[in-house]
Write a protein that holds these residues in place. Structure first.
Motif, PDB file in Angstrom:
ATOM      1  N   THR A 127      57.138  36.562  58.444  1.00  0.00           N
ATOM      2  CA  THR A 127      57.947  35.245  58.646  1.00  0.00           C
ATOM      3  C   THR A 127      57.120  34.211  57.696  1.00  0.00           C
ATOM      4  O   THR A 127      57.664  32.863  57.680  1.00  0.00           O
ATOM      5  N   GLY A 128      56.178  34.666  56.907  1.00  0.00           N
ATOM      6  CA  GLY A 128      55.108  33.883  56.104  1.00  0.00           C
ATOM      7  C   GLY A 128      54.433  32.761  56.936  1.00  0.00           C
ATOM      8  O   GLY A 128      53.961  31.784  56.410  1.00  0.00           O
ATOM      9  N   ARG A 129      54.215  32.859  58.347  1.00  0.00           N
ATOM     10  CA  ARG A 129      53.338  31.970  59.011  1.00  0.00           C
ATOM     11  C   ARG A 129      51.775  32.255  59.092  1.00  0.00           C
ATOM     12  O   ARG A 129      51.347  31.760  59.970  1.00  0.00           O
ATOM     13  N   GLY A 130      51.364  33.150  58.414  1.00  0.00           N
ATOM     14  CA  GLY A 130      50.061  33.508  58.133  1.00  0.00           C
ATOM     15  C   GLY A 130      49.522  34.504  59.513  1.00  0.00           C
ATOM     16  O   GLY A 130      48.348  34.530  59.384  1.00  0.00           O
ATOM     17  N   ILE A 131      50.328  35.020  60.255  1.00  0.00           N
ATOM     18  CA  ILE A 131      49.910  36.035  61.058  1.00  0.00           C
ATOM     19  C   ILE A 131      49.330  37.042  60.834  1.00  0.00           C
ATOM     20  O   ILE A 131      48.173  37.021  61.392  1.00  0.00           O
ATOM     21  N   GLY A 132      49.554  37.836  60.005  1.00  0.00           N
ATOM     22  CA  GLY A 132      48.738  39.139  59.520  1.00  0.00           C
ATOM     23  C   GLY A 132      47.426  38.705  59.216  1.00  0.00           C
ATOM     24  O   GLY A 132      46.426  39.271  59.706  1.00  0.00           O
ATOM     25  N   PRO A 133      47.176  37.657  58.095  1.00  0.00           N
ATOM     26  CA  PRO A 133      45.806  37.176  57.700  1.00  0.00           C
ATOM     27  C   PRO A 133      45.195  36.804  58.721  1.00  0.00           C
ATOM     28  O   PRO A 133      43.862  36.796  58.580  1.00  0.00           O
ATOM     29  N   ALA A 134      45.701  35.836  59.744  1.00  0.00           N
ATOM     30  CA  ALA A 134      44.792  35.284  60.695  1.00  0.00           C
ATOM     31  C   ALA A 134      44.259  36.240  61.668  1.00  0.00           C
ATOM     32  O   ALA A 134      43.157  36.242  62.099  1.00  0.00           O
ATOM     33  N   TYR A 135      45.034  37.231  62.006  1.00  0.00           N
ATOM     34  CA  TYR A 135      44.683  38.348  62.951  1.00  0.00           C
ATOM     35  C   TYR A 135      43.397  39.300  62.152  1.00  0.00           C
ATOM     36  O   TYR A 135      42.478  39.749  62.768  1.00  0.00           O
ATOM     37  N   ILE A 136      43.509  39.559  60.812  1.00  0.00           N
ATOM     38  CA  ILE A 136      42.672  40.025  60.067  1.00  0.00           C
ATOM     39  C   ILE A 136      41.288  39.359  60.283  1.00  0.00           C
ATOM     40  O   ILE A 136      40.142  40.139  60.596  1.00  0.00           O
ATOM     41  N   ASP A 137      41.409  38.293  59.954  1.00  0.00           N
ATOM     42  CA  ASP A 137      40.047  37.434  60.207  1.00  0.00           C
ATOM     43  C   ASP A 137      39.448  37.484  61.455  1.00  0.00           C
ATOM     44  O   ASP A 137      38.263  37.806  61.711  1.00  0.00           O
ATOM     45  N   LYS A 138      40.314  37.256  62.831  1.00  0.00           N
ATOM     46  CA  LYS A 138      39.815  37.601  63.986  1.00  0.00           C
ATOM     47  C   LYS A 138      38.967  39.036  64.254  1.00  0.00           C
ATOM     48  O   LYS A 138      38.011  38.913  64.542  1.00  0.00           O
ATOM     49  N   PHE A 139      39.886  39.751  63.728  1.00  0.00           N
ATOM     50  CA  PHE A 139      39.042  41.408  63.959  1.00  0.00           C
ATOM     51  C   PHE A 139      38.102  41.727  62.943  1.00  0.00           C
ATOM     52  O   PHE A 139      37.360  42.395  63.022  1.00  0.00           O
ATOM     53  N   MET A 140      38.114  40.696  61.960  1.00  0.00           N
ATOM     54  CA  MET A 140      36.692  41.083  61.087  1.00  0.00           C
ATOM     55  C   MET A 140      35.717  40.301  61.509  1.00  0.00           C
ATOM     56  O   MET A 140      34.422  40.330  61.069  1.00  0.00           O
ATOM     57  N   ARG A 141      35.829  39.482  62.465  1.00  0.00           N
ATOM     58  CA  ARG A 141      34.895  38.642  63.071  1.00  0.00           C
ATOM     59  C   ARG A 141      34.457  37.500  62.534  1.00  0.00           C
ATOM     60  O   ARG A 141      33.264  37.186  62.405  1.00  0.00           O
ATOM     61  N   VAL A 142      35.194  36.930  61.903  1.00  0.00           N
ATOM     62  CA  VAL A 142      35.072  35.562  60.964  1.00  0.00           C
ATOM     63  C   VAL A 142      35.947  34.546  61.246  1.00  0.00           C
ATOM     64  O   VAL A 142      36.151  33.647  60.590  1.00  0.00           O
ATOM     65  N   GLY A 143      36.844  34.778  62.117  1.00  0.00           N
ATOM     66  CA  GLY A 143      37.889  34.092  62.362  1.00  0.00           C
ATOM     67  C   GLY A 143      37.406  32.670  62.831  1.00  0.00           C
ATOM     68  O   GLY A 143      36.195  32.457  63.572  1.00  0.00           O
ATOM     69  N   ILE A 144      38.237  31.480  62.849  1.00  0.00           N
ATOM     70  CA  ILE A 144      37.994  30.258  63.547  1.00  0.00           C
ATOM     71  C   ILE A 144      38.597  29.953  64.559  1.00  0.00           C
ATOM     72  O   ILE A 144      39.979  30.069  64.610  1.00  0.00           O
ATOM     73  N   LYS A 145      38.217  29.593  65.812  1.00  0.00           N
ATOM     74  CA  LYS A 145      38.458  29.578  66.954  1.00  0.00           C
ATOM     75  C   LYS A 145      38.953  27.879  67.048  1.00  0.00           C
ATOM     76  O   LYS A 145      38.095  27.186  66.743  1.00  0.00           O
ATOM     77  N   ILE A 146      39.978  27.940  68.303  1.00  0.00           N
ATOM     78  CA  ILE A 146      40.253  26.458  68.860  1.00  0.00           C
ATOM     79  C   ILE A 146      39.101  25.519  68.990  1.00  0.00           C
ATOM     80  O   ILE A 146      38.744  24.546  68.473  1.00  0.00           O
ATOM     81  N   VAL A 147      37.975  26.389  69.918  1.00  0.00           N
ATOM     82  CA  VAL A 147      37.056  25.756  70.367  1.00  0.00           C
ATOM     83  C   VAL A 147      36.109  25.075  68.980  1.00  0.00           C
ATOM     84  O   VAL A 147      35.338  24.082  69.113  1.00  0.00           O
ATOM     85  N   ASP A 148      35.857  25.853  68.104  1.00  0.00           N
ATOM     86  CA  ASP A 148      35.301  25.313  66.868  1.00  0.00           C
ATOM     87  C   ASP A 148      35.567  24.051  66.201  1.00  0.00           C
ATOM     88  O   ASP A 148      34.929  23.411  65.595  1.00  0.00           O
ATOM     89  N   LEU A 149      36.989  23.660  66.706  1.00  0.00           N
ATOM     90  CA  LEU A 149      37.429  22.302  66.215  1.00  0.00           C
ATOM     91  C   LEU A 149      36.624  21.099  66.891  1.00  0.00           C
ATOM     92  O   LEU A 149      36.547  20.023  66.455  1.00  0.00           O
ATOM     93  N   LEU A 150      35.986  21.537  67.937  1.00  0.00           N
ATOM     94  CA  LEU A 150      35.334  20.570  68.714  1.00  0.00           C
ATOM     95  C   LEU A 150      33.991  20.229  68.010  1.00  0.00           C
ATOM     96  O   LEU A 150      33.230  19.168  68.487  1.00  0.00           O
ATOM     97  N   ASP A 151      33.540  21.243  67.248  1.00  0.00           N
ATOM     98  CA  ASP A 151      32.042  20.957  66.874  1.00  0.00           C
ATOM     99  C   ASP A 151      32.274  20.937  65.472  1.00  0.00           C
ATOM    100  O   ASP A 151      32.200  22.008  64.592  1.00  0.00           O
ATOM    101  N   ARG A 152      32.101  19.753  64.981  1.00  0.00           N
ATOM    102  CA  ARG A 152      32.491  19.501  63.444  1.00  0.00           C
ATOM    103  C   ARG A 152      31.569  20.293  62.463  1.00  0.00           C
ATOM    104  O   ARG A 152      32.001  20.996  61.543  1.00  0.00           O
TER     105      ARG A 152
END
Ligand code: GDP
Ligand code: IMO
Ligand code: MG
Length: 423
Positions: A127-152
């Motif tokens: 769908t071109g929504r970035g799904i695969g690459p985002a899950y790659i980063d999650k499982f590579m353990r380099v992803g950025i989580k929602i909670v990270d948005l709260l700590d600049r």
């Protein structure tokens, strides 16, 4: 009831949005457990049609709390857009939408990498929504989580590290211009303030709600055959739409699950590439697409159409533990003289005993069909199973018999009032 899982039992777009909206009437919480804005869940209320991508399909029921679980990958741009749209319809979101602090973010480079990869000859038709690459980063353990948005500071640190790496990939592998870190930091800076009020520990919220005997619907996106583990790999999405994904994607234990409802179209569709044994690449397929309005709710792409596939459903029921099914879009078949249901597959002249998810094998199978007479009358105003024409009931009986799944809901139109409960 504790947790009821609503799972797409085919290749997505089965009508989960409609069924979840309908069942939301009698639950307290609706929670999305995986996927992202690749989903397009349609809810029709009266004459109005709404398409949801990230927000659970229970949002139109004022008493329902909607949860976006840790298993979902969230594009903040798509999310804020959706919130804005709902607010413009006077839908109250405040206090009714909770977002897991553990959910991962989709960043601009995920969407860019998704679209670049899709230009190759081995494209999946995403769908071109970035799904695969985002899950790659999650499982590579380099992803950025929602909670990270709260700590600049943490956010900028992680973002810089990731962009430096992605820029190397973009430049060296794809010969693509690099991304500007400051531009992305600036774009995402605004989201912390906008998103803050919704962020919480949703696993804790759901488990506390279960202690209070609240009823929860776990809303799956995509479908079982698009599952990264159990689907038609590599022509799948990058998450687990199957029922097991509800537990990991929400933080609810398997022991809390009381039932699994599979949503099943009365025929089969698929968007994107990959094997499709019962596909109709002829006038009948075109008729299904036209009558069924089979164009993607997210991308607008025409959906591939074909006959109902019972072996696929038997497999789907097995891996999901489906306890009941909702058969949708029965009305789309109203005008056909004849209908077919695939009862099994043959390969090299021999019947296959189990479902082959291996794409190369599935590409080669020959479907065996049972032929049914159509009912040639409208089912769209049926309110009771006995209002359906005899041949429509025969068709549904055959689905039950061939899949081993009890049909508890039949949908005969997109609207809420076009829904039949069989028990
Ligand atoms: P989802 O992704 O599983 O939620 O399904 P989509 O919303 O992508 O696609 C289902 C489409 O079929 C939507 O346009 C719905 O409004 C429509 N729909 C759902 N149930 C029925 C039905 O019983 N009959 C008809 N004709 N349309 C339906
Ligand atoms: P809902 O929730 C149908 C398909 C894409 C592609 C494959 C991978 O509305 O049922 P992705 O963007 O996830 O990496 O694409 O999965 N796909 C869907 N097909 N319905 C969906 O969602 C889908 N979400 C993804 O077409 O083949
Ligand atoms: Mg859809």
């Amino acid at each position: 009831m504790a947790v009821k899982i609503i799972v797409g039992a085919q290749w997505g777009d089965e009508g989960k949005g409609k069924i979840v909206d309908h069942l939301s009437d009698s639950v307290d919480i609706v929670a999305r457990y995986q996927g992202g804005a690749n989903a397009g869940h349609t809810v029709v209320i009266g004459e109005k049609q709404y398409v949801l991508h990230l927000i659970p399909s229970g949002i139109f029921h004022e008493h329902v709390t909607c949860v976006i679980g840790n298993g979902v990958v969230i594009d903040p741009i798509a999310l804020m857009d959706e919130i804005k749209q709902l607010r413009s319809l006077n839908i109250n979101i405040t206090g009714r939408l909770l977002i897991s602090h553990n959910a991962h973010l989709i960043m601009p480079y995920h969407k860019l990498l998704d679209s670049i990869r899709e230009k190759s000859s081995e494209k999946i038709g995403t769908t071109g929504r970035g799904i695969g690459p985002a899950y790659i980063d999650k499982f590579m353990r380099v992803g950025i989580k929602i909670v990270d948005l709260l700590d600049r500071d943490t956010f900028v640190h992680k973002l810089k590290r990731n962009i430096e790496e992605k820029n190397q990939i973009l430049r060296k592998i794809y010969d693509n211009p690099e991304l500007d870190i400051n531009e992305i930091v600036h774009e995402y800076e605004q989201f912390d303030k906008q998103i803050d009020e919704y962020i919480t520990d949703t696993a804790l919220f759901l488990n506390n709600a279960m202690k209070e005997n609240k009823n929860i619907l776990a809303e799956g996106a995509q479908g079982a055959l698009l599952d990264i583990d159990h689907g038609t790999y590599p022509f799948v999405t990058s998450s687990n739409p199957t029922s097991g994904g509800a537990c990991t994607g929400l933080g609810v234990p398997p022991t809390a699950v009381s039932s699994v409802l599979g949503v099943v179209k009365a025929y089969t569709t698929r968007v994107g590439n990959g094997p499709f044994p019962t596909e109709l690449e002829d006038e009948t397929g075109e008729q299904l697409r036209t009558i069924g309005g089979e164009y993607g709710a997210t991308t607008g792409r025409p959906r591939r159409c074909g006959w109902f596939d019972a072996p696929m459903l038997r497999y789907s029921a097995m891996i999901n533990g489906i306890t009941e099914i909702a058969v949708t879009k029965l009305d789309v078949l109203d005008k056909f003289d004849q209908l077919k249901i695939c009862t099994g597959y043959i390969i090299d002249g021999k019947p296959l005993k189990s479902y082959p998810t291996d794409s190369r094998t599935l590409d080669k199978v020959q479907p065996v069909y049972l032929i049914f007479d159509g009912w040639k009358s409208s089912t769209r105003s049926a309110k009771d199973i006995n209002d359906l024409p005899l041949n429509a009931r025969r068709y549904l009986d055959a689905i039950e018999e061939l899949t081993g799944c009890k049909v508890t809901i039949v949908s005969v139109g997109a609207r809420r009032d076009q829904t039949i409960f069989t028990k």
